[in-house]
Write a protein that holds these residues in place. Sequence first.
Motif, short mmCIF file in Angstrom:
data_model
loop_
_atom_site.label_atom_id
_atom_site.label_comp_id
_atom_site.label_asym_id
_atom_site.label_seq_id
_atom_site.Cartn_x
_atom_site.Cartn_y
_atom_site.Cartn_z
N ARG A 59 39.22 48.79 -1.87
CA ARG A 59 39.11 47.52 -1.14
C ARG A 59 39.50 46.40 -2.09
O ARG A 59 39.51 46.57 -3.31
CB ARG A 59 37.70 47.31 -0.61
N GLN A 60 39.82 45.26 -1.53
CA GLN A 60 40.00 44.09 -2.37
C GLN A 60 38.63 43.67 -2.88
O GLN A 60 37.63 43.76 -2.17
CB GLN A 60 40.64 42.96 -1.59
N ALA A 63 35.75 42.23 -0.65
CA ALA A 63 35.77 42.67 0.75
C ALA A 63 34.53 43.50 1.05
O ALA A 63 33.93 44.11 0.16
CB ALA A 63 37.03 43.45 1.04
N SER A 64 34.13 43.54 2.34
CA SER A 64 32.90 44.25 2.72
C SER A 64 33.14 45.72 3.03
O SER A 64 32.23 46.54 2.90
CB SER A 64 32.25 43.58 3.93
#
Length: 1000
Positions: A788-789, A792-793
């Motif tokens: 993920r970035q 991010a969630s």
Amino acid sequence: SATESQIVLTWTTPTAASETGGSSITGYNLQYQLSGTWTDLLADSLVTTYTHTGLSSGTEYAYRYRAKNAHGWSSYTTSASFTACSAPSQPAAITSLVAFDDADVQITWSAPTNKGGNSLTITAYELQVKHENGNYLDASSYCQEGSLSLRQCTITKANLATNYVLAVGDLIVAKVRAKNSKNLWSEWSAPNTVGAQLPDAPAKMATPVVTDAGLKLRITWTEPTTNYAPIKAYKIEIENKGTSTYVLDTTNCDGTNSQIISNKYCEVPIATPLIATYSYAAFDNIKVKVSAQNGIGWSTVSDVCSTGAVITRIPSAPSSVPTKNTALTTGTTVVVDLPSLTTDETGRSTITEYSVIYTLNGGGEVTMPSQGTSTQITLTGATLGGVYKFKYAARNVHGLGTYSSFSADIKAVDTPAAPTSLTCAYDSTVNIKFSWTAAAANGGTISANKVYIKDINGNYVEALTLGSVTEGIIAMSTLAASPYSLSTSGETVYFKVKSTNEMGDGPLTSFTSCAAINMKTIPSAPTSAPTIGSYTETSATVNWVASTASNGGLAFTNYKVEMAEGGGAFTQIIETNSVWTKDETLTSGQTYSFRYRVRNAIGYSEASPSVTIKAMTVPVKPSAPTASISSGTTTIEWSSPYSGGVGVSITQYQIQIKKKDTSWLEDTSICDGSTSTALTTLKCSFSTSALTNSVNFNLDSSDSIVARIRAKNERDWSTYSDATISPPEMHTTPVTQPSLTIVVSNSARMLFTTRKLSSKNIAISWTTPTTDAQTGRDPILGYNLQYRQVGASSWIDLVTDSLVNSHTLSGVNSGTNYEFRIRSRNVNGWSSFSSSTSQVASTAPSTLSPISSIIDKTNANIILAWGSPTSTGGTGLTITSTEVLVKHKNGEWVTPTCEEGNYDQRVCTVTQTNAKNIGLETGDLLVAKVKVKNSANIWSAYSTPNTAGGKIAAAPAKMTTPVVTDAGLKLRITWTEPNFNNAPITAYKISIWNNNAGPA
């Protein structure tokens, strides 16, 4: 050429001077004549062909023409006549058939529908027949009968076989064409596709069949294979009995008769000739054979038929006599049965009627009216008590046969009337006597009397069957038992009587009540079963108590204890007059049932309820089970303990596993010891991961799998076994992955690195865990990689479940920071995810241009210099490190010692001494390359090594002698630059000789 409506005329242009008159032909004049008048068709034309149309079919036309040149017209030619006609139309396909009498092939055809023109006639036909080789050959010379002009031709089989080489069954294929009176031939007709085939004599006939036809025998046969020629006659031959000589019966079986040929059967009278002429007797099978003839000849004779219908005769006297039908004979109706006749007694022919004669009391014979073929004869209005005798004869197609002997006496008797005056009384304290007056016999003799007593359900049941007496006695104990069940003390007894004679039972009397009889009964059955004090495999203690049931009006006198072994019948084991305890020896594993009865003066009661046991104990304590783990499956196995008795089965096992808190738990969802599989295989298998369930077992890799069992039979549970000896260590999912970094950690469960590929790709790789502590004691089966970035969630799967050790993430945004995490799976399930590792999306810095190097003029040091990369690898990235390598004399790349300058200034100064320390010699080029690393920790590629620049230097070579020249008021000293040995000349020393002091 010509048709029926036009004629095409052509002529040639004259060329000889004698014909042309020495001048070119300039025109033709063409005329035709019909009915004496000439008419122009071409007045003046140079054409040499003309089509005359609109003509009348079959009409003859005359034509002439003349030519013209510059001098005028020639004379007309001699006329030529032509008829407006065509060839005849194509004939239809020929038809053919095989002649009935001689089997020659007859070919016929029809005239063409069009003869080619009006008034024309057909003058000839040509017929061709197809040879075996496929060619058509002329057939006119082989036509034995008929005429081609009559459109028919008959060809023998011999000619077809010899001249056309045809075989039996071959289709005779032919074609025909017609010629008209103008000598024009039609096209050939289409060859026929059906018609006659080359014939042969019939095939051998099947065996004929002989059947019964009343006063005749019918001989039937099947038409043989005709071999393409019709059957014209049959030959039916009958053997003269026993002589092997066969004779034709042309009277009854004329095989040339068209009706017999069509029917394929004939009928021969039995009397004449079979008996009179051929000497056959009754019941003989005749012998017959048949053959068939067509135009070619006779078939092979069939096999002889020697079976089938026989010669019949008039019935003989029956060997058995009529018998009385007792069931249907009653009173004045007498029914007799006629015995079946043997086959020979029937005369081997169907019976059409029976004739019956009777006598009454020895009187004259009386013939009964015909009752057809019924074998059950009824005489109505018989005299009651009269004695009858019967005899019979049979009739068939030949007539009425001889009568049988008379039957035995048959008496006309009715069943007896009902007895009268029924009474009953005590015969003793426990018996009842029944009395009555004898019934009327109705022409017969009373042979028995039957007493019926009303049972507990109101039904009358036969109780006594006596002779011709008029009284009988029955015990009240009998009435108390089944089927009467009159077990209530003081209950009223009802009875009826009926009598029997040779005709059967008469009617029952009306019931009679024995109201004065005080009914005594056996005791009622005890209501409680005996009790079992204790029992083992070999013994049991049986107890019973006094019955509290009804005693039937009389005191109890005895007890009887009964035992049944293995489901068999109950047998007495003791009879006593008191309540008692009985020890009984048993056989291990056998089933035993116990019950008891009580007795009064009438008899024993029905049995009490039974109690059933099996000679057995509970199973012995099982041995400790074993546990094993394989491929994520735990298996617990055990041995079957002694079941507690011979033939006794273990019905259930209970398997308990020790929990984390050391308590024991049975979980039938994973290990159910009551299933047929567990009872048969003595083991259960389940997913090892089930033991990690925190609600149930909560085991982890530090635990062992410990189990114990107990067994159950139909009696009860055994004690628990000892716990598992040498239990296996617990297998779990892979342990949680540690936090991941670029640097490989020796303690890491999984080594995880990232590296840059391009501005749009990130490559991730990792190593496989190998130790039991890392893998959870089972091999790794797959990885789940997510990214993920940063910030991010949600995580996104890159590798879902695969055994790969690397993955490339494409399409990333340059300069964006991504984080990654990974987990692994074995047969027990997934580990937790590792700590995440972040990586900025970037490429390596661009490759630098080759290093430039120069010699420092002041000290001959070699100065290495380089520029900045054109790209740092991504937005916001900076160059954080530089690495310079120089090439050793041995070809290896080494780090140089920089005396001056620094990497941040992109300069490195290498002294001549340091250069020589890496093996370089005077004149050798100092070769270097450089790479840089950005803030994303990604190195660029090395620059291309330089191919020019600073070399290893030495002092200048010895100079040549200088030259002194005149320069006016001066002297010019001139010299040549020496070999400067790769270092620029920094100074010259010019010394002038001092005559007094030497050089200066």
